[in-house]
Scaffold this motif. Structure first.
Motif, PDB file in Angstrom:
ATOM      1  N   ASP A   1       0.810  -1.234   0.000  1.00 28.48           N
ATOM      2  CA  ASP A   1       0.000   0.000   0.000  1.00 28.48           C
ATOM      3  C   ASP A   1       0.835   1.272   0.000  1.00 28.48           C
ATOM      4  OD1 ASP A   1      -2.440  -1.393  -0.044  1.00 28.48           O
ATOM      5  OD2 ASP A   1      -2.393  -1.637   2.132  1.00 28.48           O
ATOM      6  N   VAL A   2       2.094   1.175  -0.435  1.00 22.91           N
ATOM      7  CA  VAL A   2       2.917   2.376  -0.616  1.00 22.91           C
ATOM      8  C   VAL A   2       2.564   2.997  -1.971  1.00 22.91           C
ATOM      9  CG1 VAL A   2       5.262   3.280  -0.849  1.00 22.91           C
ATOM     10  CG2 VAL A   2       4.787   1.421   0.770  1.00 22.91           C
ATOM     11  N   SER A   3       2.320   4.296  -2.007  1.00 25.68           N
ATOM     12  CA  SER A   3       2.046   4.993  -3.260  1.00 25.68           C
ATOM     13  C   SER A   3       3.342   5.141  -4.046  1.00 25.68           C
ATOM     14  CB  SER A   3       1.448   6.372  -2.987  1.00 25.68           C
ATOM     15  OG  SER A   3       0.197   6.246  -2.343  1.00 25.68           O
ATOM     16  N   ALA A   4       3.321   4.701  -5.308  1.00 27.35           N
ATOM     17  CA  ALA A   4       4.526   4.725  -6.143  1.00 27.35           C
ATOM     18  C   ALA A   4       4.326   5.656  -7.327  1.00 27.35           C
ATOM     19  CB  ALA A   4       4.857   3.320  -6.638  1.00 27.35           C
ATOM     20  N   TYR A   5       5.321   6.510  -7.567  1.00 22.00           N
ATOM     21  CA  TYR A   5       5.291   7.467  -8.673  1.00 22.00           C
ATOM     22  C   TYR A   5       6.492   7.194  -9.576  1.00 22.00           C
ATOM     23  CZ  TYR A   5       1.838   9.998  -5.895  1.00 22.00           C
ATOM     24  OH  TYR A   5       0.726  10.332  -5.180  1.00 22.00           O
ATOM     25  N   LEU A   6       6.295   7.398 -10.872  1.00 20.64           N
ATOM     26  CA  LEU A   6       7.350   7.114 -11.845  1.00 20.64           C
ATOM     27  C   LEU A   6       7.724   8.372 -12.618  1.00 20.64           C
ATOM     28  CD1 LEU A   6       9.108   5.106 -13.558  1.00 20.64           C
ATOM     29  CD2 LEU A   6       7.115   4.847 -15.051  1.00 20.64           C
ATOM     30  N   VAL A   7       9.022   8.641 -12.674  1.00 19.58           N
ATOM     31  CA  VAL A   7       9.578   9.597 -13.631  1.00 19.58           C
ATOM     32  C   VAL A   7      10.409   8.769 -14.596  1.00 19.58           C
ATOM     33  CG1 VAL A   7      11.155  11.518 -14.007  1.00 19.58           C
ATOM     34  CG2 VAL A   7       9.578  11.573 -12.077  1.00 19.58           C
ATOM     35  N   GLY A   8       9.906   8.591 -15.811  1.00 21.62           N
ATOM     36  CA  GLY A   8      10.548   7.719 -16.782  1.00 21.62           C
ATOM     37  C   GLY A   8      11.085   8.472 -17.975  1.00 21.62           C
ATOM     38  N   GLN A   9      12.009   7.841 -18.670  1.00 18.56           N
ATOM     39  CA  GLN A   9      12.614   8.433 -19.853  1.00 18.56           C
ATOM     40  C   GLN A   9      11.564   8.653 -20.932  1.00 18.56           C
ATOM     41  OE1 GLN A   9      15.650   9.652 -20.473  1.00 18.56           O
ATOM     42  NE2 GLN A   9      15.019  10.164 -22.560  1.00 18.56           N
ATOM     43  N   ALA A  10      11.448   9.873 -21.411  1.00 17.05           N
ATOM     44  CA  ALA A  10      10.479  10.205 -22.447  1.00 17.05           C
ATOM     45  C   ALA A  10      10.787   9.457 -23.734  1.00 17.05           C
ATOM     46  CB  ALA A  10      10.478  11.709 -22.712  1.00 17.05           C
ATOM     47  N   GLY A  11       9.736   9.006 -24.408  1.00 20.87           N
ATOM     48  CA  GLY A  11       9.908   8.377 -25.703  1.00 20.87           C
ATOM     49  C   GLY A  11      10.240   6.904 -25.657  1.00 20.87           C
ATOM     50  N   VAL A  12      10.299   6.310 -24.452  1.00 21.34           N
ATOM     51  CA  VAL A  12      10.610   4.884 -24.340  1.00 21.34           C
ATOM     52  C   VAL A  12       9.295   4.108 -24.246  1.00 21.34           C
ATOM     53  CG1 VAL A  12      11.714   3.104 -22.964  1.00 21.34           C
ATOM     54  CG2 VAL A  12      12.797   5.342 -23.195  1.00 21.34           C
TER      55      VAL A  12
END
Length: 405
Positions: free
Chosen positions: A30-41
């Motif tokens: 139940d931990v909230s997870a956020y993603l900053v990912g490489q654009a265009g992948v």
């Protein structure tokens, strides 16, 4: 397993298997997870249901722009959620970036901080070799040539094959480790390096043995021993002669665990780490191959008896919670979906039988993309593979048509 899940986690990654594994292992708590990912992948990682939020960013932009982006993101996150998120990464170059800007980033994020800056040196193959030698850790014989004459001198006293690895894999063109089987092959690569500028590679002794001589250790190193978790296993198959594991198994190995602890504690490392070792039957030593000073893409192989893994241990450590003891699950296996594709090819070529394959996959408990409670990433992966395969077939048909004309 009950924990205080009030602190969110931010995964800054490149869209690989490890990113979705972090979201799942913490999301199931139940931990909230956020993603900053490489654009265009176009990666399956985006499809996981465990992401609370997802953001694109192009890390090819100047470093100052990426730093501003993360600081603005962190500032906005704190205003909206009232807390600093735990920041984790599965990419070496992002781990180096975080270490380089640690004093600024810690205003908005919580992340492991080694006693002294060491991630950059561990990522550099020559720097890693020097640190290992300093701390009495066995390594293959390694040299860093500065000229063609240095290479010639090395060949006079060394046997082939030899492993060529970029000394600094983050300077210039990104290349993988390559096994050089002949003098001509090596000299040709040296000439290509000279054309680019200064030589930027190490030559490493090739240790004979099959893939199952490669051992792996995943660990989390906390500020005290109670927050440290070390688990071991070994490869059973890999994607290429120097590639990542496609099938691996958990097995106890006290020598590998002890050497990992001694090395990481010696350099003052903190956080998650994945280390590769190779057993050298010639002298009975386990020798250091690579150090991934961040979350390993295969960390879920090493889920312990209470489902404790290094990411969960790291989260508990960074949020001031107790890390419960965990025992290795001998025989637990992890398999990359691509292993099935590679095995079909091996069966067709006669290098593997169906019964051998069936025996090898007994005990597989987890795959990176396929999960019963989070199936979407697998379907995206499967679609991407099918599209890629169709394009290859279309390309061959097009080439044949041109030839016939």
């Amino acid at each position: 397993m009950k924990i205080d899940a009030s602190v969110p986690v931010l995964v800054v990654g490149r869209g690989g298997t490890g990113d979705v594994a972090i979201a799942r292992t913490l999301g199931r708590l139940d931990v909230s997870a956020y993603l900053v990912g490489q654009a265009g992948v176009p990666a399956p990682v985006w499809a996981s249901r465990y992401w609370t939020g997802k953001t694109n960013w192009d890390f090819a932009r100047p470093e100052e722009a990426s730093l501003r982006f993360l600081l603005e993101y962190g500032s906005r996150f704190q205003r909206e959620h009232g807390t600093r998120p735990v920041m984790l990464t599965t990419a070496d170059w992002i781990a180096i970036f975080i270490e380089r800007h640690r004093d600024t980033l810690q205003e908005h994020f919580v992340f492991p901080r080694p006693v002294r800056p060491t991630i950059r040196a561990l990522a550099d193959k020559w720097g890693m070799h020097l640190l290992a030698t300093e701390h009495g850790i066995p390594t293959p014989r390694t040299v860093r040539p500065e000229s063609r004459s240095d290479v010639d001198e090395y060949l006079e006293t060394s046997e082939l094959p030899v492993v060529l690895k970029p000394a600094d894999p983050y300077a210039g063109e990104k290349r993988s480790a390559t096994i050089m089987h002949s003098r001509e092959e090596l000299i040709a690569e040296v000439r290509r390096e000279e054309a680019r500028g200064e030589l930027d590679f190490v030559l490493q002794e090739y240790i004979p043995g099959d893939v199952d001589s490669v051992w792996m250790c995943n660990g989390h190193f906390g500020a005290n021993s109670e927050h440290t978790l070390i688990l071991t296993g070994k490869k059973l198959r890999q994607t290429s002669p120097t590639g990542v594991a496609s099938l691996a198994v958990c097995l106890p190995n006290d020598s590998v665990a002890d050497q990992t602890r001694r090395f990481m504690e010696g350099v003052g490392y903190r956080g998650c780490v994945g280390i590769g070792w190779r057993y050298d039957s010639r002298d009975g030593l386990y020798k250091l191959l690579d150090v991934n000073a961040r979350v390993s893409g295969i960390f879920r192989l090493f889920a312990g008896s209470n489902e404790m893994d290094v990411v969960r241990a790291c989260y508990l450590d960074l949020t001031g919670q107790r890390v419960p003891p965990s025992a290795l699950q001998p025989g637990r296996k992890w398999m990359l979906e691509d292993d099935v594709v590679a095995s079909v090819s091996a069966i067709r070529s006669g290098g593997l039988t169906v019964s051998e394959w069936a025996r090898s996959v007994r005990g597989v408990r987890e795959m990176p993309w396929l999960a019963a409670d989070d199936p979407a990433p697998f379907f995206v992966w499967f679609r991407n593979r099918a599209v890629s395969r169709l394009r290859q077939i279309a390309g061959r048909l097009g080439a044949s048509a041109r030839w016939l004309r």
